[in-house]
Design a protein around this motif. Structure first.
Motif, PDB file in Angstrom:
ATOM      1  N   CYS A   1       6.194  -2.768   9.576  1.00  0.00           N
ATOM      2  CA  CYS A   1       4.751  -2.962   9.582  1.00  0.00           C
ATOM      3  C   CYS A   1       4.095  -1.841  10.376  1.00  0.00           C
ATOM      4  O   CYS A   1       4.419  -1.613  11.542  1.00  0.00           O
TER       5      CYS A   1
ATOM      6  N   PHE B   1       2.815 -10.549   9.202  1.00  0.00           N
ATOM      7  CA  PHE B   1       3.189  -9.652  10.297  1.00  0.00           C
ATOM      8  C   PHE B   1       2.036  -9.655  11.297  1.00  0.00           C
ATOM      9  O   PHE B   1       0.944  -9.189  10.986  1.00  0.00           O
TER      10      PHE B   1
ATOM     11  N   PRO C   1      -0.820  -4.562  11.041  1.00  0.00           N
ATOM     12  CA  PRO C   1      -0.571  -5.977  10.751  1.00  0.00           C
ATOM     13  C   PRO C   1      -1.176  -6.409   9.422  1.00  0.00           C
ATOM     14  O   PRO C   1      -2.263  -5.959   9.041  1.00  0.00           O
TER      15      PRO C   1
ATOM     16  N   PHE D   1       2.440  -0.995   5.288  1.00  0.00           N
ATOM     17  CA  PHE D   1       3.874  -1.151   5.504  1.00  0.00           C
ATOM     18  C   PHE D   1       4.647   0.062   4.995  1.00  0.00           C
ATOM     19  O   PHE D   1       4.305   0.613   3.948  1.00  0.00           O
TER      20      PHE D   1
ATOM     21  N   GLY E   1      -2.792  -5.172   5.190  1.00  0.00           N
ATOM     22  CA  GLY E   1      -2.005  -4.375   6.122  1.00  0.00           C
ATOM     23  C   GLY E   1      -1.425  -3.130   5.487  1.00  0.00           C
ATOM     24  O   GLY E   1      -1.704  -2.805   4.325  1.00  0.00           O
TER      25      GLY E   1
END
Length: 116
Positions: free
Chosen positions: A96, A42, A99, A67, A65
């Motif tokens: 997301c 992402f 990232p 999410f 990241g």
């Protein structure tokens, strides 16, 4: 083009990256008819596609990241080291927040991800 079917080793630096959309990129690492490992990258915050289901069983690990993951109407915020399980034919989605990368494992393999 994806990694060769049955490859024993997969080196992320050498496996092609497919651009899925303006948020998501995909790397098909290694697979056979029974199982497949895919990195989902992402590049910015936002939804990773639309809520969907498929006949494959899926287990996903968050490599990096943050999410928001929804599985069958239940949502949790996951970060590096966390994981989730999606049974066959269950609706799920990923948004997301920061990232990062998800590592998906599917059984059986996702033939729809492999170029003819």
């Amino acid at each position: 083009m994806s990694q060769e079917k049955g490859a024993v080793f997969a080196f992320a630096a050498k496996v092609p990256v497919e651009v899925v959309d303006d948020i998501v990129q995909r790397q098909i690492l290694t697979y056979n008819d029974e199982i497949m490992v895919v990195r989902v990258i992402f590049t910015k915050a936002g939804p990773g596609g639309v809520p969907h289901s498929h006949p494959h069983v899926q287990v996903t690990s968050v490599e990096s990241g943050v999410f928001d993951i929804t599985v069958e109407g239940r949502t949790a915020r996951l970060s590096a080291g966390d994981s989730f399980y999606v049974p066959s034919d269950v609706h799920h989605a990923a948004v997301c927040v920061e990232p990062g990368v998800l590592v998906d494992v599917f059984t059986p393999m996702r033939a729809d991800f492999v170029a003819a």
